[in-house]
Scaffold this motif. Structure first.
Motif, PDB file in Angstrom:
ATOM      1  N   ASP A   1      -2.009   5.411   0.438  1.00 19.80           N
ATOM      2  CA  ASP A   1      -1.864   5.963  -0.908  1.00 19.80           C
ATOM      3  C   ASP A   1      -0.405   6.263  -1.240  1.00 19.80           C
ATOM      4  N   GLN A   2       0.358   6.649  -0.222  1.00 13.62           N
ATOM      5  CA  GLN A   2       1.779   6.965  -0.431  1.00 13.62           C
ATOM      6  C   GLN A   2       2.676   5.741  -0.247  1.00 13.62           C
ATOM      7  N   LYS A   3       2.065   4.556  -0.166  1.00 15.73           N
ATOM      8  CA  LYS A   3       2.805   3.306  -0.023  1.00 15.73           C
ATOM      9  C   LYS A   3       3.675   3.286   1.232  1.00 15.73           C
TER      10      LYS A   3
ATOM     11  N   THR B   1       3.539   2.288   5.548  1.00 14.97           N
ATOM     12  CA  THR B   1       2.845   1.562   6.610  1.00 14.97           C
ATOM     13  C   THR B   1       3.015   2.297   7.934  1.00 14.97           C
TER      14      THR B   1
ATOM     15  N   ASN C   1       9.305   5.564   1.115  1.00 12.48           N
ATOM     16  CA  ASN C   1       8.245   4.559   1.023  1.00 12.48           C
ATOM     17  C   ASN C   1       8.770   3.274   0.394  1.00 12.48           C
ATOM     18  N   SER C   2       7.873   2.339   0.154  1.00  7.96           N
ATOM     19  CA  SER C   2       8.281   1.039  -0.382  1.00  7.96           C
ATOM     20  C   SER C   2       8.781   1.132  -1.818  1.00  7.96           C
ATOM     21  N   ALA C   3       8.457   2.223  -2.521  1.00  7.81           N
ATOM     22  CA  ALA C   3       8.916   2.408  -3.904  1.00  7.81           C
ATOM     23  C   ALA C   3      10.232   3.164  -3.970  1.00  7.81           C
TER      24      ALA C   3
END
Length: 403
Positions: A89-91, A93, A144-146
């Motif tokens: 959910d938090q992007k 891994t 994260n990824s964002a």
């Protein structure tokens, strides 16, 4: 005696073992115990529970001493457990979070710095990471990824458990060894009882219990020795077939080999000797030794037949009479030569004694077989397969004259 004297030492675990049997075959292994039970399975907690059951079972069997679990009790450890659903959910891994923690706590390489001809490794890590408590670790933020900062506490938590001090593997499986020594009883009898008792333990899915240690080496050695025994018999037959220029006479001589085993079993039984690797080696030696007496007899029979004698019964009787003394001399000299080894004189002599006892028992039986059984086998074999017109079964009068 050593076990009794050293058992009460405070703060020490003393185990005594004797170096014999299959010990030389497993010098490179981590353990030298005679009995070893392997518990195979992936889950460590389940394996530890089975190990405790097997340990209790072995301690209850007569003749088993020094039972020991191969894996000691685990040490306390704290684990960062990642909630996969929250991380998604938090992007984030799993690899991203684990590499972040590795960088912060242990450090990761960020290249090299060259200055004045010297090269320095650049290590990126958190300042004073070894002094951080668990709350400080959970308060760290990971990108994260964002490109957003996510507090580690939102996607992971700390769990306490006991971790293993070591994990052993064999054949790509995790194993737990339960080892022990055997005292006062033959290894084969103890193994048989252990196998029967192990069947009573219910096994979880994907778990198995197998026997290892001396039993495993013994089974491997027996398979190899059985192949050697068969190969020895084939080679002996080939040599005799070439010498006799016949395929029939070697078969008559080879009858001595299986019948000589009749003498091996009683001698091993009355001397209290188990059938082990050394005894098996003695049986292989018998394959080449016991045929000597029969070769003397059959060769002399063929010599008499070559001189023109036609009555097969009288030929065999005369040959047995003529070769009785040489056969007894060769057998007795071999047996007397092996007698000191069979008694087990000298330090370590009991290790090689089973081999000599097997050879002596086989030779003693082969002595009578060569003089009593082989003549009968030769006559019956000759009348049944050669079918010579000059050969006929003896009458009752001829049998009485021969006797």
């Amino acid at each position: 005696e050593l076990r009794k004297m050293l058992a009460g030492l405070p703060g020490a675990e003393v185990r005594t073992r004797e170096g014999q049997g299959m010990f030389m075959m497993r010098m490179g292994s981590a353990d030298a115990d005679k009995l070893e039970v392997q518990i195979r399975g992936f889950d460590l907690n389940t394996a530890d529970a089975l190990g405790v059951e097997v340990e209790k079972l072995l301690k209850s069997i007569e003749g088993i001493t020094d039972v020991k679990l191969g894996r000691e009790e685990g040490v306390p450890e704290r684990i960062v457990v990642i909630d996969r659903a929250r991380a998604a959910d938090q992007k984030l891994t799993i690899s991203k979070i684990s590499s972040f923690l590795e960088t912060m706590m242990a450090g990761s390489s960020a290249g090299n710095l060259r200055e004045g001809g010297d090269e320095y490794k650049i290590l990126v890590k958190a300042n004073n990471a070894e002094y951080m408590n668990l709350d400080e670790i959970l308060n760290l933020s990971v990108t994260n990824s964002a490109g957003q900062q996510v507090m580690l506490r939102n996607v992971a938590y700390i769990s306490s458990q006991k971790g293993p001090t070591q994990i052993e593997r064999r054949d790509q499986e995790r194993i737990l060894n339960v080892s022990a020594n055997v005292e006062g009883r033959p290894l084969g009898f103890v193994i048989r009882e252990v196998q029967e008792r192990l069947r009573e333990i219910p096994l979880p899915a994907n778990f198995s219990i197998i026997m290892a240690g001396d039993y495993e080496e013994q089974q491997k050695s027996f398979r190899e020795l059985l192949f050697s025994f068969a190969l020895a018999l084939i080679l002996v037959y080939m040599v005799m077939a070439v010498q006799y220029e016949s395929l029939y006479d070697p078969v008559i001589v080879m009858v001595t080999v299986p019948l000589s085993i009749i003498g091996v079993v009683p001698l091993l039984y009355f001397t209290g000797t188990t059938f082990n690797v050394q005894s098996f080696i003695g049986c292989i030696m018998l394959g080449g030794i016991v045929v000597n007496n029969s070769i003397l007899l059959v060769d002399h029979i063929n010599t008499l037949r070559a001189r023109g004698y036609t009555d097969i019964t009288k030929i065999v009787a005369e040959a047995a009479h003529n070769r009785c003394r040489p056969i007894m001399m060769t057998a007795m000299t071999t047996m007397l030569g092996l007698l000191p080894l069979a008694i087990g004189l000298g330090e370590g002599g009991e290790v090689q004694a089973p081999m000599a006892r097997a050879v002596i028992g086989g030779l003693l039986c082969a002595l009578f077989i060569s003089l009593l059984i082989i003549p009968v086998v030769y006559i019956e074999f000759d009348l049944a397969f050669r079918g010579s017109s000059s050969q006929k079964r003896p009458t009752e009068e001829e049998k009485h004259e021969t006797a």
